[in-house]
Write an enzyme that holds these catalytic residues in place. Structure first.
Site, short mmCIF file in Angstrom:
data_model
loop_
_atom_site.label_atom_id
_atom_site.label_comp_id
_atom_site.label_asym_id
_atom_site.label_seq_id
_atom_site.Cartn_x
_atom_site.Cartn_y
_atom_site.Cartn_z
CE1 TYR A 144 -12.89 -4.80 -1.13
CE2 TYR A 144 -10.66 -4.50 -0.29
CZ TYR A 144 -12.02 -4.34 -0.15
OH TYR A 144 -12.53 -3.73 0.97
CG ASP A 239 -5.67 -0.78 -5.76
OD1 ASP A 239 -4.76 -0.55 -4.95
OD2 ASP A 239 -6.83 -1.07 -5.43
CE LYS A 267 -4.16 -4.63 2.33
NZ LYS A 267 -5.02 -4.40 1.19
C1 PLP Z 1 -6.42 -3.69 0.91
C2 PLP Z 1 -6.69 -3.14 -0.44
C3 PLP Z 1 -7.48 -1.99 -0.64
C4 PLP Z 1 -8.24 -1.34 0.49
O1 PLP Z 1 -7.39 -0.83 1.46
P1 PLP Z 1 -7.98 -0.56 2.95
O2 PLP Z 1 -6.86 0.09 3.65
O3 PLP Z 1 -8.37 -1.91 3.48
O4 PLP Z 1 -9.17 0.32 2.78
C5 PLP Z 1 -7.57 -1.48 -1.90
N1 PLP Z 1 -6.96 -2.06 -2.94
C6 PLP Z 1 -6.20 -3.16 -2.81
C7 PLP Z 1 -5.52 -3.75 -3.99
C8 PLP Z 1 -6.07 -3.75 -1.56
O5 PLP Z 1 -5.35 -4.87 -1.42
#
Ligand code: PLP
Length: 425
Positions: A144, A239, A267
């Site tokens: 994701y 990511d 995060k």
């Molecule tokens: C949470 C997450 C996102 C998106 O971040 P948001 O702050 O919710 O937009 C993107 N990539 C990864 C791997 C994530 O865990």
């Protein structure tokens, strides 16, 4: 343990907010429960509006590696608020947090702040396309990368709970440059590069999958990705929105010793406030306006409150042995958990302070394996834990987290509840 006020609050919320929530997984539908409404949190204890106290292993999806309501972080934020909360003009704090990031993460030379992980990934992809002057993005099923249109293809997290493989509302043309491949299959990556290599701008991957539950890459996979992308002149993007400052101060790239061209963070780095970042090679980041032709901007990007929370959080994470201590605490928990699930048709995937229990008899190496797990049994498991006031991440496709704030006693108590719950579901 009653949730009368939460039930009432939910009925009121759905009148005004679609599904009553501002992010779909919070509705708890895939686990057959109704959302909790939280009034406060401290350490790893969440208090709901009915007054129930829950031990939190979701921690705002991994944000609170130091636990909720950390005294020092809060003090710093309170002091920052007294100085005004946004100027739309540069501050010293932005440079300070940028420097902390660059000094901590091996691949970072330049970094820019945004307000969410979604924005960070979207911007990194635009930079990659602008730098390479190519269109195709390769991603992996079940990873994701936020909710930008072109990345909602075979995406994990809440999207995985939709019946369709991707979101409605996205024209097919918007995803025609996105190729999604199974996790852990390097031969397919090679084949795709042989066919499209000259048109691929970037490969983006969660260096440990966390949004289909924890899945580790097979040995050598990241190294092979690094070699292949380099050979074809494509960029490698990690990511690290979850793994950054979670698996090590330098994230998964430090832990596994592979250096991507670009990375994204979120995060943890906002310390509970909306801050995220993307960055990497200086020559690549130089395409960004005002230096270069790739446009990217944000009214609240790098806002002083989020910067203050981020700076204080990262400074605490820099303390000697922080990760060593978190890791040994996590290892103790994981070792005992392994004993508990023995012979119960449960697979435990874990790395560092991240873990997922999959209800399955087969090994979990990719999204297809995850989808063959018993999500009904997970739902019963989740509800039984909730009944005992333990809050795991509320989906069979998510990761639970251990934080520096979990005490040995809380972990022991959780283990004995897990033992009881697992024997009944
Ligand atoms: C949470 C997450 C996102 C998106 O971040 P948001 O702050 O919710 O937009 C993107 N990539 C990864 C791997 C994530 O865990």
């Amino acid at each position: 343990m009653q949730r009368i006020l939460s039930e009432k609050a939910y009925k009121e919320a759905v009148k005004y907010i679609p599904g009553g929530v501002n992010s779909p997984v919070r509705a708890l539908r895939s686990v057959g429960a109704e959302p909790l409404f939280i009034s406060k949190a401290n350490g790893v204890t969440l208090t709901d509006i009915d007054g129930n106290e829950l031990t939190d292993f979701c921690l705002s999806w991994g944000v609170f590696i130091l636990g909720h309501n950390h005294k020092l972080v809060n003090e710093t934020v309170k002091n920052a608020i007294d100085l005004g909360t946004s100027y739309g003009i540069p501050t010293l704090q932005e440079t300070q947090l940028a420097r902390l990031l660059v000094e901590s993460v091996p691949s970072l030379e330049k970094v820019r702040f945004v307000s969410s992980g979604t924005e960070a990934v979207m911007s990194a992809i635009r930079v990659a396309r602008g730098f390479t002057r190519r269109n195709i993005i390769v991603k992996f099923d079940g990873c994701y990368h936020g909710h930008a249109d072109h990345l909602l293809v075979s995406a994990g997290s809440g999207v995985a709970q939709l019946n369709a493989s991707s979101s409605s509302g996205i024209p097919e043309d918007f995803t025609k440059y996105t190729l999604s491949l199974p996790f852990n299959d390097i031969e397919l990556v090679k084949a795709v590069f042989e066919e499209h290599g000259d048109d691929i701008a970037a490969v983006i991957i969660e260096p440990v999958a966390a949004n289909m539950g924890v899945i580790l890459l097979q040995a050598g996979f990241l190294k092979d990705l690094r070699t292949i992308t380099k050979k074809y002149g494509a960029l490698l993007i990690f990511d690290e929105v979850i793994t950054g400052f979670r698996l090590a101060l330098g994230g998964a790239q430090e832990r596994f010793g592979i250096t991507p061209d670009l990375s994204t963070f979120g995060k943890i780095i906002g310390g509970g406030f909306p801050a995220a970042a993307f960055g990497g090679r200086a020559d690549v980041m130089a395409v960004l306006a005002p230096d270069g032709p790739v446009y990217q901007a944000g009214t609240l990007s790098g806002n002083p409150i989020a910067m203050a929370a981020g700076i204080q959080t990262l400074q605490l994470l820099q303390q000697p042995d922080f990760y060593k201590n978190l890791e040994s605490k996590s290892n103790l928990f994981i070792t005992e958990l392994k004993d508990i699930i023995k012979g119960k048709s449960i697979v435990l995937n874990h790395v560092g302070s991240m873990f997922t229990l999959f209800f399955a008899d087969h090994e979990i190496r990719n999204f297809a394996d995850v989808k063959r797990s018993d999500t009904e049994r997970f739902a019963r498991f989740f509800r039984a834990l909730l009944h005992e006031n333990i809050y795991f991440s509320p989906s069979a496709y998510e990761t639970s987290f251990i934080s520096a704030a979990h005490t040995g006693q809380q972990l022991e108590q959780t283990l004995s509840i897990l033992k009881k719950v697992i024997s009944t579901i």
